[in-house]
Design a protein around this motif. Structure first.
Motif, PDB file in Angstrom:
ATOM      1  N   ALA A   1      23.665 -49.498 -19.024  1.00  0.00           N
ATOM      2  CA  ALA A   1      22.415 -49.022 -18.432  1.00  0.00           C
ATOM      3  C   ALA A   1      22.892 -47.640 -17.899  1.00  0.00           C
ATOM      4  N   GLU A   2      21.753 -46.847 -17.651  1.00  0.00           N
ATOM      5  CA  GLU A   2      21.785 -45.515 -16.915  1.00  0.00           C
ATOM      6  C   GLU A   2      20.963 -45.732 -15.687  1.00  0.00           C
ATOM      7  N   LEU A   3      21.488 -45.507 -14.425  1.00  0.00           N
ATOM      8  CA  LEU A   3      20.560 -45.683 -13.302  1.00  0.00           C
ATOM      9  C   LEU A   3      20.704 -44.369 -12.576  1.00  0.00           C
ATOM     10  N   LEU A   4      19.698 -44.115 -11.741  1.00  0.00           N
ATOM     11  CA  LEU A   4      19.408 -42.951 -11.021  1.00  0.00           C
ATOM     12  C   LEU A   4      19.507 -43.255  -9.522  1.00  0.00           C
ATOM     13  N   LEU A   5      20.529 -42.550  -8.599  1.00  0.00           N
ATOM     14  CA  LEU A   5      20.492 -42.685  -7.072  1.00  0.00           C
ATOM     15  C   LEU A   5      19.324 -41.505  -6.639  1.00  0.00           C
ATOM     16  N   LYS A   6      18.272 -42.008  -6.381  1.00  0.00           N
ATOM     17  CA  LYS A   6      17.323 -40.903  -5.760  1.00  0.00           C
ATOM     18  C   LYS A   6      17.626 -40.568  -4.482  1.00  0.00           C
ATOM     19  N   GLU A   7      17.038 -39.496  -4.335  1.00  0.00           N
ATOM     20  CA  GLU A   7      17.285 -38.726  -3.039  1.00  0.00           C
ATOM     21  C   GLU A   7      16.896 -39.503  -1.712  1.00  0.00           C
ATOM     22  N   ASP A   8      16.038 -40.617  -1.922  1.00  0.00           N
ATOM     23  CA  ASP A   8      15.933 -41.365  -0.621  1.00  0.00           C
ATOM     24  C   ASP A   8      16.834 -42.646  -0.566  1.00  0.00           C
ATOM     25  N   GLY A   9      17.872 -42.589  -1.428  1.00  0.00           N
ATOM     26  CA  GLY A   9      18.779 -43.591  -1.548  1.00  0.00           C
ATOM     27  C   GLY A   9      18.562 -44.915  -2.228  1.00  0.00           C
ATOM     28  N   SER A  10      17.095 -44.931  -2.835  1.00  0.00           N
ATOM     29  CA  SER A  10      17.008 -46.052  -3.658  1.00  0.00           C
ATOM     30  C   SER A  10      17.531 -45.724  -4.986  1.00  0.00           C
ATOM     31  N   VAL A  11      17.421 -46.711  -5.785  1.00  0.00           N
ATOM     32  CA  VAL A  11      17.987 -46.824  -7.246  1.00  0.00           C
ATOM     33  C   VAL A  11      16.858 -47.239  -8.280  1.00  0.00           C
ATOM     34  N   GLU A  12      16.864 -46.244  -9.227  1.00  0.00           N
ATOM     35  CA  GLU A  12      16.005 -46.414 -10.376  1.00  0.00           C
ATOM     36  C   GLU A  12      16.665 -46.758 -11.496  1.00  0.00           C
ATOM     37  N   LEU A  13      16.241 -47.629 -12.513  1.00  0.00           N
ATOM     38  CA  LEU A  13      16.864 -47.931 -13.714  1.00  0.00           C
ATOM     39  C   LEU A  13      16.128 -46.955 -14.704  1.00  0.00           C
ATOM     40  N   ILE A  14      16.830 -46.084 -15.123  1.00  0.00           N
ATOM     41  CA  ILE A  14      16.483 -44.989 -16.070  1.00  0.00           C
ATOM     42  C   ILE A  14      16.621 -45.139 -17.619  1.00  0.00           C
ATOM     43  N   ARG A  15      17.579 -46.195 -17.963  1.00  0.00           N
ATOM     44  CA  ARG A  15      17.786 -46.608 -19.311  1.00  0.00           C
ATOM     45  C   ARG A  15      18.304 -47.868 -19.108  1.00  0.00           C
ATOM     46  N   ARG A  16      17.728 -49.134 -19.684  1.00  0.00           N
ATOM     47  CA  ARG A  16      18.098 -50.388 -19.445  1.00  0.00           C
ATOM     48  C   ARG A  16      19.438 -50.551 -20.497  1.00  0.00           C
ATOM     49  N   ALA A  17      20.238 -51.569 -20.216  1.00  0.00           N
ATOM     50  CA  ALA A  17      21.419 -51.787 -20.962  1.00  0.00           C
ATOM     51  C   ALA A  17      20.955 -52.222 -22.541  1.00  0.00           C
ATOM     52  N   GLU A  18      21.743 -51.873 -23.330  1.00  0.00           N
ATOM     53  CA  GLU A  18      21.315 -52.446 -24.731  1.00  0.00           C
ATOM     54  C   GLU A  18      21.676 -54.149 -24.655  1.00  0.00           C
ATOM     55  N   THR A  19      20.931 -54.658 -25.769  1.00  0.00           N
ATOM     56  CA  THR A  19      20.989 -56.270 -25.900  1.00  0.00           C
ATOM     57  C   THR A  19      21.379 -56.334 -27.248  1.00  0.00           C
ATOM     58  N   PRO A  20      22.265 -57.574 -27.519  1.00  0.00           N
ATOM     59  CA  PRO A  20      22.581 -57.879 -29.000  1.00  0.00           C
ATOM     60  C   PRO A  20      21.232 -57.779 -29.849  1.00  0.00           C
ATOM     61  N   GLU A  21      20.163 -57.996 -29.586  1.00  0.00           N
ATOM     62  CA  GLU A  21      18.811 -57.761 -30.105  1.00  0.00           C
ATOM     63  C   GLU A  21      18.719 -56.463 -30.686  1.00  0.00           C
ATOM     64  N   ASP A  22      19.103 -55.541 -29.894  1.00  0.00           N
ATOM     65  CA  ASP A  22      18.943 -54.018 -30.091  1.00  0.00           C
ATOM     66  C   ASP A  22      20.100 -53.661 -31.339  1.00  0.00           C
ATOM     67  N   TYR A  23      21.180 -54.510 -31.113  1.00  0.00           N
ATOM     68  CA  TYR A  23      22.623 -54.269 -32.156  1.00  0.00           C
ATOM     69  C   TYR A  23      22.058 -54.678 -33.467  1.00  0.00           C
ATOM     70  N   PHE A  24      21.260 -55.626 -33.501  1.00  0.00           N
ATOM     71  CA  PHE A  24      20.789 -56.470 -34.767  1.00  0.00           C
ATOM     72  C   PHE A  24      19.526 -55.852 -35.384  1.00  0.00           C
ATOM     73  N   ALA A  25      18.697 -55.028 -34.695  1.00  0.00           N
ATOM     74  CA  ALA A  25      17.442 -54.618 -35.064  1.00  0.00           C
ATOM     75  C   ALA A  25      17.431 -53.880 -36.390  1.00  0.00           C
ATOM     76  N   THR A  26      18.321 -52.803 -36.626  1.00  0.00           N
ATOM     77  CA  THR A  26      18.306 -52.009 -37.975  1.00  0.00           C
ATOM     78  C   THR A  26      18.952 -52.797 -39.057  1.00  0.00           C
ATOM     79  N   LEU A  27      19.645 -53.922 -38.723  1.00  0.00           N
ATOM     80  CA  LEU A  27      20.127 -54.727 -39.962  1.00  0.00           C
ATOM     81  C   LEU A  27      19.201 -55.229 -40.899  1.00  0.00           C
ATOM     82  N   VAL A  28      19.539 -55.308 -42.100  1.00  0.00           N
ATOM     83  CA  VAL A  28      18.568 -55.970 -43.296  1.00  0.00           C
ATOM     84  C   VAL A  28      19.492 -57.212 -43.803  1.00  0.00           C
ATOM     85  N   TRP A  29      18.913 -58.338 -43.579  1.00  0.00           N
ATOM     86  CA  TRP A  29      19.939 -59.517 -43.877  1.00  0.00           C
ATOM     87  C   TRP A  29      19.602 -60.126 -45.249  1.00  0.00           C
TER      88      TRP A  29
END
Length: 419
Positions: free
Chosen positions: A391-419
């Motif tokens: 994942a990618e996170l942003l530490l905002k100026e007010d001290g809070s944290v925002e998710l700006i890119r979620r972590a990949e999952t196994p589903e993402d890894y397999f998504a482009t495969l043709v079985w």
């Protein structure tokens, strides 16, 4: 100079409850301040613009923050162009500098109104065939050849690179002929672009490069009659990856470029020329950390500390032997009296974030901050061994944290495969 994380151990432990390690985290306040410093350093030039190198950190939230601070985007591929457009960054806010470029990429760059920077003389005909015309505003990339060497700078570091061995840019003769041909085909506004050295630790690099390009521009104007409206210094301004290295002073760099401008361009009646830069590393690297937890230790011929990140999260140490400073969180004040290899989980012996690094005593469960990963960190990630991007996170100026890119999952890894 001591390197200090922009997050505390308490903050990281809190973040870890929602976002497990490893993750990349960026400092919004630091990003904005860096952008403001760059703009201020070159404020003497009314047309100045920083075109952030998207390849360094291709993350929409980051691009939007930089755009809010007046920066454009330096794109070099179809998907980078698409990402910039989806962020609302179009027109002259895009510099498109690709090489061996497919026709569809020139087409999209033209449709978005981007300024196209041609890498080779043969690309003139290729571009015209691809989009049907030559844009009125165009740029060409110059390669002087040979070895570029600045010598010992006042900071004590030598700047040296080998443009003659680089695949980028045109020779001087090709550049002059390109300007003449482009002018004959309707181009009216011209730019010159060059990149001669990478990650320079010297306040003298940009001024020296600028002087070379300014003299070239004066000669180009005299010989071709072309109206040169901008000169792009590209990237190459580095950062102090090691604590003992001096940091570049962007204000000294800007002042050095100003002096060259006033000595060369102004007397030639070319004081309407805008200065552009394309800094990815300088803008973002210090404003990003890779955070990882120690999950194993091994005592064989060396002392190893195994972490849950690997070269798939940060490949620079593995492929370049690059140094990235490491802070053992919560032990910043303890003596660095233990020697470790800090390693990841890939089935490759080069998967090491540090080799024979002196650090405070590390225990399983400790959190490590790997510094200066905000540029060419996440963006160079890959899926070897089936490892997933974090994942990618942003530490905002007010001290809070925002998710700006979620972590990949196994589903993402397999998504482009043709079985």
């Amino acid at each position: 100079m001591e390197k200090k994380p922009f997050v505390t151990l308490d903050q990281l432990r809190s973040i870890q409850k929602d976002y497990p390690t490893p993750f990349h985290i960026y400092d919004e306040a630091g990003i904005r301040q860096t952008a403001r410093n760059v703009n201020k350093a070159f404020s003497w030039n009314p047309g100045f613009k920083e075109y952030f190198a998207v390849k360094a950190t291709p993350t929409p939230r980051i691009l939007k923050i930089l755009h809010e601070e007046g920066c454009g985007c330096d794109c070099s591929s179809l998907t980078e162009l698409m990402m910039s457009a989806k962020c609302g960054i179009t027109g002259r806010d895009i510099m498109f500098s690709a090489n061996e470029t497919p026709a569809e990429e020139f087409v999209l760059a033209s449709q978005l109104g981007a300024t196209i920077n041609l890498d080779d003389f043969t690309h003139i005909d290729y571009l015209e065939k691809a989009i049907g015309f030559i844009p009125e505003r165009i740029s060409c990339r110059y390669n002087p050849g040979g070895v570029y060497q600045l010598g010992e700078s006042k900071e004590g570091f030598q700047v040296m690179d080998n443009p003659g061995d680089a695949k980028y840019g045109m020779t001087k003769a090709q550049l002059f002929e390109a300007f003449k041909v482009l002018k004959s085909k309707g181009a009216k506004e011209f730019g010159v672009h060059a990149f001669l050295a990478s990650n320079t630790i010297s306040n003298d690099y940009y001024p020296a490069l600028a002087a070379q390009l300014f003299e070239l521009a004066v000669e180009l104007k005299k010989e071709t009659g072309c109206h040169i409206t901008f000169i792009n210094l590209s990237g190459g301004v580095g950062i102090d990856y090691r604590p003992e290295q001096p940091a570049n002073d962007i204000f000294a760099i800007g002042e050095g470029v100003r002096k060259a401008y006033e000595a060369i361009l102004t007397p030639a009646g070319m004081d309407d020329v805008a200065i552009y830069t394309e800094m990815g590393r300088f803008m973002l690297a210090p404003n990003g950390h890779l955070v990882t937890e120690v999950i194993h230790e091994k005592h064989t011929y060396k002392e190893y500390k195994g972490v849950d990140a690997c070269a798939a999260n940060l490949m620079r140490p593995a492929i370049y032997g690059a140094y990235h400073h490491i802070t053992v969180m919560g032990k910043e004040d303890q003596p660095a009296d233990h020697k470790y290899d800090v390693v990841g989980s890939l089935c490759e012996n080069c998967d090491k974030f540090a080799v024979d690094r002196m650090l405070p005593e590390i225990e399983v469960g400790d959190l490590l901050v790997i510094h200066d990963t905000g540029a060419h960190g996440f963006s160079m990630g890959y899926n070897y061994n089936g490892r997933l991007r974090s994942a990618e996170l942003l530490l905002k100026e007010d001290g809070s944290v925002e998710l700006i890119r979620r972590a990949e999952t196994p589903e993402d890894y397999f998504a482009t495969l043709v079985w």
